[in-house]
Design an enzyme around this catalytic site. Structure first.
Site, PDB file in Angstrom:
ATOM      1  N   ARG A  25       0.838  -1.211   0.000  1.00 29.57           N
ATOM      2  CA  ARG A  25       0.000   0.000   0.000  1.00 29.57           C
ATOM      3  C   ARG A  25       0.872   1.261   0.000  1.00 29.57           C
ATOM      4  NH1 ARG A  25      -0.712   4.678   2.571  1.00 29.57           N
ATOM      5  NH2 ARG A  25      -0.397   3.654   4.570  1.00 29.57           N
ATOM      6  N   ASP A  26       1.499   1.561   1.121  1.00 29.34           N
ATOM      7  CA  ASP A  26       2.292   2.794   1.238  1.00 29.34           C
ATOM      8  C   ASP A  26       3.470   2.774   0.275  1.00 29.34           C
ATOM      9  OD1 ASP A  26       3.216   5.215   2.215  1.00 29.34           O
ATOM     10  OD2 ASP A  26       4.195   4.338   3.953  1.00 29.34           O
ATOM     11  N   HIS A 219      10.597   6.961   8.391  1.00 32.14           N
ATOM     12  CA  HIS A 219      11.184   7.027   7.054  1.00 32.14           C
ATOM     13  C   HIS A 219      12.687   7.258   7.197  1.00 32.14           C
ATOM     14  CE1 HIS A 219       7.405   7.913   4.406  1.00 32.14           C
ATOM     15  NE2 HIS A 219       7.213   6.935   5.252  1.00 32.14           N
ATOM     16  N   CYS A 250       9.023   9.185  -0.531  1.00 34.10           N
ATOM     17  CA  CYS A 250       7.984  10.103  -0.051  1.00 34.10           C
ATOM     18  C   CYS A 250       7.894  11.266  -1.018  1.00 34.10           C
ATOM     19  CB  CYS A 250       8.316  10.628   1.339  1.00 34.10           C
ATOM     20  SG  CYS A 250       7.140  11.884   1.869  1.00 34.10           S
ATOM     21  N   ASN A 259      10.191   4.825   3.134  1.00 31.58           N
ATOM     22  CA  ASN A 259       9.911   3.958   4.267  1.00 31.58           C
ATOM     23  C   ASN A 259      11.137   3.162   4.725  1.00 31.58           C
ATOM     24  OD1 ASN A 259       6.971   4.275   4.527  1.00 31.58           O
ATOM     25  ND2 ASN A 259       6.921   3.432   2.453  1.00 31.58           N
TER      26      ASN A 259
HETATM   27 MG    MG Z   1       5.410   5.689   4.844  1.00 32.71          MG
END
Ligand code: MG
Length: 311
Positions: A25-26, A219, A250, A259
């Site tokens: 997802r992220d 992160h 990001c 991440n």
């Molecule tokens: Mg993240």
């Protein structure tokens, strides 16, 4: 050649840590390459096969917001029943309706500690976005689902600079009062250092938000993610968000590093003698395969260090 961490325990650490895998997802939502649904299904199956029990699957957002994840229904249907914990992100009631129809057992909402990020990411003020989540959380709980609350920009914000811990605890308290069981503290631009982590955890504890209900989401933009993670573990946190292969830069930080990589986390945890159940080499193979699909190397130090020894 040492290809496994050499275990040496430290006092004051938990015996088990839950790795909350956010890669599908992220990670994928922040990658330029859009993968087909079959590849995402294979990715998730490989992550689970490597021993990851908690894997966030996707986001039920409008396709126009996140084209990378426009296949949420199809993905969940193709995956079928899974053992373990597999939340999905829902931005609003429409997203919750879709998640409920798909039969998921846990959802996550995504709040912001700062006004600037709330406006840019959610098109609302912090308090307006919390009002939007209220019926989402209530209806999810009524349907028997667990709800996780993300809080982004918990340490620093690209537009506002430093973020005061009590700003974070105000949002965290509201999410907890709504019924979010787990709260994930996001260092969305990766600027935090360990002292800040302790400061925030202390502030949250003062508001009766104890570390056993918190997760940390660091992160690695400035190389601090593992130091911050260890600090959080030393202060009672036992759930850590990470992304296989470090997937997902990001968009708000001018760096390819986003991440915390799950492999880097697993190397540290196994070195500390903390059980994860993860087969590190198998996970690295999956991340190398994914890096090939995305056409760029993984930013994970551990993936790269072990790559030559993997077939
Ligand atoms: Mg993240």
């Amino acid at each position: 050649m040492v290809r496994d961490p050499l275990p040496a325990a430290l006092p004051g650490l938990p015996s088990h840590v839950e790795i909350y895998e956010v890669g599908p997802r992220d990670g994928l939502q922040n990658e330029a390459t859009v993968l087909g649904v079959e590849l995402k299904v294979e990715f998730i199956r490989r992550l689970i096969a490597s021993g990851l029990v908690t894997v966030e699957l996707t986001s039920f957002v409008p396709a126009s917001w996140v084209p990378q994840l426009s296949d949420a229904e199809e993905l969940v249907a193709l995956l079928g029943p899974l053992s373990g914990r597999h939340p999905v992100l829902v931005p609003n009631e429409r997203g919750l309706d879709r998640a409920l129809a798909a039969g998921v057992k846990e959802v996550a909402v995504f709040a912001s500690a700062t006004e600037s990020f709330a406006q840019r990411n959610l098109n609302r003020s912090v308090s307006e976005s919390l009002r939007l989540f209220e019926p989402v959380v209530r209806r999810a709980l009524d349907a028997g689902l667990a709800v996780r609350g993300y809080i982004s920009m918990c340490f620093g914000d690209p537009w506002e600079g430093a973020v005061a811990p009590n700003q974070v605890s105000a949002v965290a308290s509201e999410l907890a009062a709504m019924g979010c069981g787990e709260l994930s503290l996001g260092d969305t631009i990766g600027v935090a250092t360990p002292g800040q982590v302790v400061e925030l955890l202390n502030t949250l504890a003062d508001e009766k938000l104890e570390p056993d209900r918190l997760a940390v989401h660091f992160h690695d933009t400035y190389g601090q993610a593992l130091a911050n993670t260890l600090t959080a573990l030393q202060h009672g946190v036992t759930t850590v968000d990470s992304s296989a292969g470090g997937l997902g830069g990001c968009p708000y930080a001018a760096s390819a590093t986003g991440n915390l990589a799950t492999e880097d986390l697993v190397w540290q945890l196994h070195g500390l003698g903390i059980e994860t159940g993860v087969d590190l080499k198998q996970l690295c193979r999956t991340s190398l395969w994914m890096a090939g699909l995305l056409g760029r190397p993984s930013p994970s130090r551990t993936v790269n260090a072990l790559a030559a020894s993997l077939n």
